[in-house]
Scaffold this motif. Sequence first.
Motif, PDB file in Angstrom:
ATOM      1  N   LEU A  39       1.088  -1.340   0.087  1.00  0.00           N
ATOM      2  CA  LEU A  39       0.436   0.109   0.027  1.00  0.00           C
ATOM      3  C   LEU A  39       1.332   1.177  -0.274  1.00  0.00           C
ATOM      4  CD1 LEU A  39      -2.721   1.200   0.601  1.00  0.00           C
ATOM      5  CD2 LEU A  39      -2.290   1.703   2.907  1.00  0.00           C
ATOM      6  N   ARG A  40       0.471   2.564  -1.340  1.00  0.00           N
ATOM      7  CA  ARG A  40       1.617   2.890  -1.565  1.00  0.00           C
ATOM      8  C   ARG A  40       1.249   4.534  -0.724  1.00  0.00           C
ATOM      9  NH1 ARG A  40       3.994   1.348  -7.286  1.00  0.00           N
ATOM     10  NH2 ARG A  40       1.290   2.718  -7.676  1.00  0.00           N
ATOM     11  N   PHE A  41       1.779   4.833   0.556  1.00  0.00           N
ATOM     12  CA  PHE A  41       1.734   6.711   1.337  1.00  0.00           C
ATOM     13  C   PHE A  41       2.377   7.275  -0.053  1.00  0.00           C
ATOM     14  CE2 PHE A  41       1.481   3.693   4.339  1.00  0.00           C
ATOM     15  CZ  PHE A  41       0.359   3.296   4.754  1.00  0.00           C
ATOM     16  N   LEU A  42       3.314   7.014  -0.683  1.00  0.00           N
ATOM     17  CA  LEU A  42       4.147   8.272  -1.563  1.00  0.00           C
ATOM     18  C   LEU A  42       4.714   7.053  -2.905  1.00  0.00           C
ATOM     19  CD1 LEU A  42       7.110   9.587   0.010  1.00  0.00           C
ATOM     20  CD2 LEU A  42       4.671  10.547  -0.609  1.00  0.00           C
ATOM     21  N   PRO A  43       4.269   7.815  -4.338  1.00  0.00           N
ATOM     22  CA  PRO A  43       4.383   6.705  -5.435  1.00  0.00           C
ATOM     23  C   PRO A  43       6.257   5.912  -5.136  1.00  0.00           C
ATOM     24  CG  PRO A  43       3.769   8.600  -6.212  1.00  0.00           C
ATOM     25  CD  PRO A  43       3.879   9.275  -4.179  1.00  0.00           C
ATOM     26  N   ASP A  44       6.090   5.140  -5.976  1.00  0.00           N
ATOM     27  CA  ASP A  44       7.345   4.955  -6.610  1.00  0.00           C
ATOM     28  C   ASP A  44       8.694   5.480  -6.356  1.00  0.00           C
ATOM     29  OD1 ASP A  44       7.055   2.321  -4.827  1.00  0.00           O
ATOM     30  OD2 ASP A  44       6.496   1.329  -6.524  1.00  0.00           O
ATOM     31  N   PRO A  45       9.962   5.428  -6.085  1.00  0.00           N
ATOM     32  CA  PRO A  45      10.772   6.781  -6.514  1.00  0.00           C
ATOM     33  C   PRO A  45      10.911   6.328  -8.299  1.00  0.00           C
ATOM     34  CG  PRO A  45      11.651   4.563  -5.487  1.00  0.00           C
ATOM     35  CD  PRO A  45      10.551   4.595  -4.776  1.00  0.00           C
ATOM     36  N   ASP A 178       6.192   0.063   9.068  1.00  0.00           N
ATOM     37  CA  ASP A 178       7.606   0.132   9.493  1.00  0.00           C
ATOM     38  C   ASP A 178       7.927   1.695   8.938  1.00  0.00           C
ATOM     39  OD1 ASP A 178       9.774  -0.570  11.090  1.00  0.00           O
ATOM     40  OD2 ASP A 178      10.949  -0.321   8.793  1.00  0.00           O
ATOM     41  N   VAL A 179       9.023   1.939  10.023  1.00  0.00           N
ATOM     42  CA  VAL A 179       8.753   3.263  10.033  1.00  0.00           C
ATOM     43  C   VAL A 179       9.605   4.453   8.762  1.00  0.00           C
ATOM     44  CG1 VAL A 179       8.301   4.392  12.423  1.00  0.00           C
ATOM     45  CG2 VAL A 179      10.771   3.690  11.667  1.00  0.00           C
ATOM     46  N   ASP A 180      10.738   3.487   7.865  1.00  0.00           N
ATOM     47  CA  ASP A 180      11.399   3.644   6.763  1.00  0.00           C
ATOM     48  C   ASP A 180      11.195   4.019   5.518  1.00  0.00           C
ATOM     49  OD1 ASP A 180      13.210   3.961   7.888  1.00  0.00           O
ATOM     50  OD2 ASP A 180      13.841   2.285   8.317  1.00  0.00           O
ATOM     51  N   PRO A 181      10.567   2.988   5.116  1.00  0.00           N
ATOM     52  CA  PRO A 181       9.986   2.627   3.829  1.00  0.00           C
ATOM     53  C   PRO A 181       8.426   3.680   3.346  1.00  0.00           C
ATOM     54  CG  PRO A 181       9.676   0.012   5.368  1.00  0.00           C
ATOM     55  CD  PRO A 181       9.878   1.245   5.954  1.00  0.00           C
ATOM     56  N   HIS A 182       8.466   4.145   2.363  1.00  0.00           N
ATOM     57  CA  HIS A 182       6.988   4.998   1.294  1.00  0.00           C
ATOM     58  C   HIS A 182       6.034   4.019   1.772  1.00  0.00           C
ATOM     59  CE1 HIS A 182       8.630   3.343  -1.683  1.00  0.00           C
ATOM     60  NE2 HIS A 182       7.385   3.816  -2.481  1.00  0.00           N
ATOM     61  N   TRP A 183       5.683   2.746   1.852  1.00  0.00           N
ATOM     62  CA  TRP A 183       4.338   1.675   1.684  1.00  0.00           C
ATOM     63  C   TRP A 183       4.439   0.938   3.339  1.00  0.00           C
ATOM     64  CZ3 TRP A 183       6.913  -2.812   2.197  1.00  0.00           C
ATOM     65  CH2 TRP A 183       8.379  -2.653   2.014  1.00  0.00           C
ATOM     66  N   ALA A 184       3.151   0.454   2.749  1.00  0.00           N
ATOM     67  CA  ALA A 184       3.185  -0.644   3.805  1.00  0.00           C
ATOM     68  C   ALA A 184       2.698  -1.854   3.244  1.00  0.00           C
ATOM     69  CB  ALA A 184       1.190  -0.316   4.863  1.00  0.00           C
ATOM     70  N   GLY A 185       2.456  -3.014   3.807  1.00  0.00           N
ATOM     71  CA  GLY A 185       2.880  -4.320   3.211  1.00  0.00           C
ATOM     72  C   GLY A 185       1.342  -4.729   3.873  1.00  0.00           C
ATOM     73  N   PRO A 213      12.280  -4.143  -2.844  1.00  0.00           N
ATOM     74  CA  PRO A 213      10.840  -3.358  -2.953  1.00  0.00           C
ATOM     75  C   PRO A 213      12.020  -2.078  -3.081  1.00  0.00           C
ATOM     76  CG  PRO A 213      11.029  -3.931  -0.625  1.00  0.00           C
ATOM     77  CD  PRO A 213      11.546  -5.054  -1.548  1.00  0.00           C
ATOM     78  N   PRO A 214      10.710  -1.855  -4.309  1.00  0.00           N
ATOM     79  CA  PRO A 214      12.240  -0.095  -3.870  1.00  0.00           C
ATOM     80  C   PRO A 214      11.826   0.974  -3.094  1.00  0.00           C
ATOM     81  CG  PRO A 214       9.743   0.461  -4.979  1.00  0.00           C
ATOM     82  CD  PRO A 214       9.877  -1.288  -4.244  1.00  0.00           C
ATOM     83  N   PHE A 215      12.800   2.029  -2.754  1.00  0.00           N
ATOM     84  CA  PHE A 215      12.964   2.894  -1.690  1.00  0.00           C
ATOM     85  C   PHE A 215      13.362   3.814  -1.336  1.00  0.00           C
ATOM     86  CE2 PHE A 215      13.428  -1.534   0.778  1.00  0.00           C
ATOM     87  CZ  PHE A 215      12.808  -1.070   1.581  1.00  0.00           C
TER      88      PHE A 215
END
Length: 217
Positions: A39-45, A178-185, A213-215
């Motif tokens: 689930l993306r909170f930001l588009p992938d880079p 987690d606190v680091d990725p821009h998405w949830a699993g 996954p992208p970061f």
Amino acid sequence: MTLVFCTDLAAASWIAESELDWSDLVTLGPAGFPAYARLRFLPDPVPPGMSENDAVFEEWREEQLPRLYEILAEHTTTPDDCHFCVWDGFGQWDNPPEEAVPADWSPEAVPGLAPPFEHPDGGPKVELPARAYWLFRGPLAEVGTWSQADGWPGQVRLHDETPAFAWPADRAWCFTSDVDPHWAGIAGTPELIARLIADPRLDVVPTDHDEIPPFYR
């Protein structure tokens, strides 16, 4: 059932005792589910290595979690009996005991966040190599109401923080954030993942537990 703070951590043993690398575990959850998604909170880079400061923020993405929880509740037989792990880096002390605060910690280092500490009442936490969590149990509908949970000592104020892990008693799915990725699993059945991908109010893409996954950097 009402939300309660757990001192018995047995229900989280499948998380704490997982043999996965901790960074894989906290981002996509335990292995063994038939399907996974992000689930993306930001588009992938684009391109890879892009700074998160250069990402385009869209307010509608902040409204995704309530909708996600609605769908997750429909894909378990136990929506009123779920477990939640909340990262102990969240929250703020009301009156932190001096011995609980590391000597080299300062409020300027991480504004707004409490320092790492041992629970003043000795309450247990779910421990991973680089993370520790408080454990709660209750209805999925009460997610985020941590400070109102029965048995919560209250020395640390928790607001509506997103759980790091959430799963129902029947383990039909597992949510990770987690606190680091821009998405949830999200881990679950192919039917659940397909439903999430198809929902126009969510930005969900399929993924694989074995792929990187992208970061953002």
